[in-house]
Write a protein that holds these residues in place. Structure first.
Motif, short mmCIF file in Angstrom:
data_model
loop_
_atom_site.label_atom_id
_atom_site.label_comp_id
_atom_site.label_asym_id
_atom_site.label_seq_id
_atom_site.Cartn_x
_atom_site.Cartn_y
_atom_site.Cartn_z
N ALA A 64 -8.58 20.13 -2.58
CA ALA A 64 -8.59 18.89 -1.79
C ALA A 64 -9.53 19.04 -0.60
O ALA A 64 -10.31 18.14 -0.28
N ASP B 150 -2.35 3.82 2.26
CA ASP B 150 -3.55 4.41 1.66
C ASP B 150 -3.22 5.78 1.05
O ASP B 150 -3.81 6.81 1.40
N PRO B 151 -2.28 5.82 0.11
CA PRO B 151 -1.70 7.10 -0.32
C PRO B 151 -2.66 8.03 -1.05
O PRO B 151 -2.44 9.24 -1.07
N ASP B 152 -3.74 7.47 -1.66
CA ASP B 152 -4.66 8.34 -2.40
C ASP B 152 -5.68 9.01 -1.49
O ASP B 152 -6.57 9.72 -1.97
N LEU B 153 -5.57 8.75 -0.20
CA LEU B 153 -6.49 9.35 0.76
C LEU B 153 -5.88 10.62 1.36
O LEU B 153 -4.73 10.59 1.81
N ALA C 87 4.40 11.06 -7.97
CA ALA C 87 4.29 9.60 -7.84
C ALA C 87 4.97 9.14 -6.55
O ALA C 87 4.43 8.29 -5.82
N HIS D 12 7.80 13.52 2.77
CA HIS D 12 7.34 13.62 1.38
C HIS D 12 8.43 14.32 0.54
O HIS D 12 9.36 14.94 1.09
N ARG E 149 2.88 9.41 -3.59
CA ARG E 149 1.74 8.48 -3.49
C ARG E 149 2.24 7.03 -3.41
O ARG E 149 1.52 6.10 -3.77
N ASP E 150 3.48 6.84 -2.96
CA ASP E 150 4.06 5.49 -2.85
C ASP E 150 3.45 4.79 -1.63
O ASP E 150 3.67 5.19 -0.49
N ALA E 151 2.72 3.70 -1.90
CA ALA E 151 2.00 3.00 -0.82
C ALA E 151 2.97 2.36 0.18
O ALA E 151 2.61 2.11 1.33
N TYR F 273 -0.05 15.22 -0.75
CA TYR F 273 -1.22 14.74 -1.49
C TYR F 273 -1.29 15.32 -2.90
O TYR F 273 -1.58 14.61 -3.86
N ASP F 274 -1.03 16.60 -3.05
CA ASP F 274 -1.17 17.24 -4.35
C ASP F 274 -0.21 18.43 -4.46
O ASP F 274 -0.65 19.57 -4.66
#
Ligand code: HEM
Length: 187
Positions: free
Chosen positions: A45, A112-115, A102, A125, A105-107, A67-68
């Motif tokens: 990342a 902007d969860p994919d950032l 998932a 988290h 990454r819940d908006a 994030y990951d």
């Protein structure tokens, strides 16, 4: 820790001698695979977004976990009553596999969860799960990631990815979210 477990088992002092192998397996999978893949995913990342290389640890570790994170799903849950989730109702008596990736990454929870944003407040988290089975090793895992990533960046500040991101292969695993390998150029 594994040596100590073996010693008490051999001395016959373990309350659960036949469980030593089970404990060893749990500690290796829960304690090693997880942290190793968190470090790999975090380095990827960072290298994909080198502008954030200098960002502050340890807060950064929470965002890497969000994030990951290295674990795809929580331990399997079983509904004892109907559970509404959005427009769906899960009936009582069902096994449920919950995607931690998932959820992270819940908006509705993380704008902007994919950032990847190492400055965002990422607490809350689900990388370590939730409730009574929340990860026993979370403080150790946070410490290991903070130390490993901090040392790596201190020592190799010019590190770059030595592969086309499209060629990186993710492990085909139900539980573990991690790479087969991460080629880097250290300097
Ligand atoms: C980045 C590293 C780690 C991640 C992302 C992680 C994640 C998780 C997750 C998602 C669960 C299940 C939670 C649930 O179902 O609600 C769990 C449980 C557990 N983890 Fe970790 N873990 C990590 C590191 C570790 C380490 C270092 C250890 C021990 C040395 C450890 C020991 C355990 C144990 C024993 C459980 C079972 C707890 C229970 O069922 O009560 N984990 N972990």
């Amino acid at each position: 820790m594994l040596s100590d477990l073996t010693r008490v088992s051999e001395a016959g002092d373990s309350p659960l001698p036949r469980r030593t192998g089970v404990h060893g397996f749990l500690l290796l999978v829960a304690g090693h695979e997880t942290t190793v893949n968190l470090i790999g995913n975090s380095v990827l990342a960072l290298l994909s977004d080198p502008g954030q290389m200098a960002a502050l640890l340890p807060g950064a570790v929470e965002e890497f976990l969000r994030y990951d994170g290295p674990i795809n799903i929580a331990t399997v849950r079983f509904t004892t009553a109907p559970v509404p989730v959005g427009d769906v109702e899960i009936p009582a008596g069902e096994f449920v596999m919950i995607s931690l990736l998932a959820a992270n990454r819940d908006a509705d929870r993380f704008p902007d969860p994919d950032l990847l944003d190492l400055t965002r407040p990422a607490a809350g988290h689900l990388a370590f799960g939730h409730g009574i089975h929340h990860c026993l090793g979370a403080p150790l895992a946070r410490l290991e990631a903070e130390i490993a990533l901090g040392r790596l960046l201190d020592r190799f500040p010019a590190m770059t990815l030595d592969a086309d991101p499209a060629d990186l292969r993710w492990r085909d695993s139900t539980l573990i979210h991690g790479l087969h390998g991460l080629p880097v150029r250290l300097a």
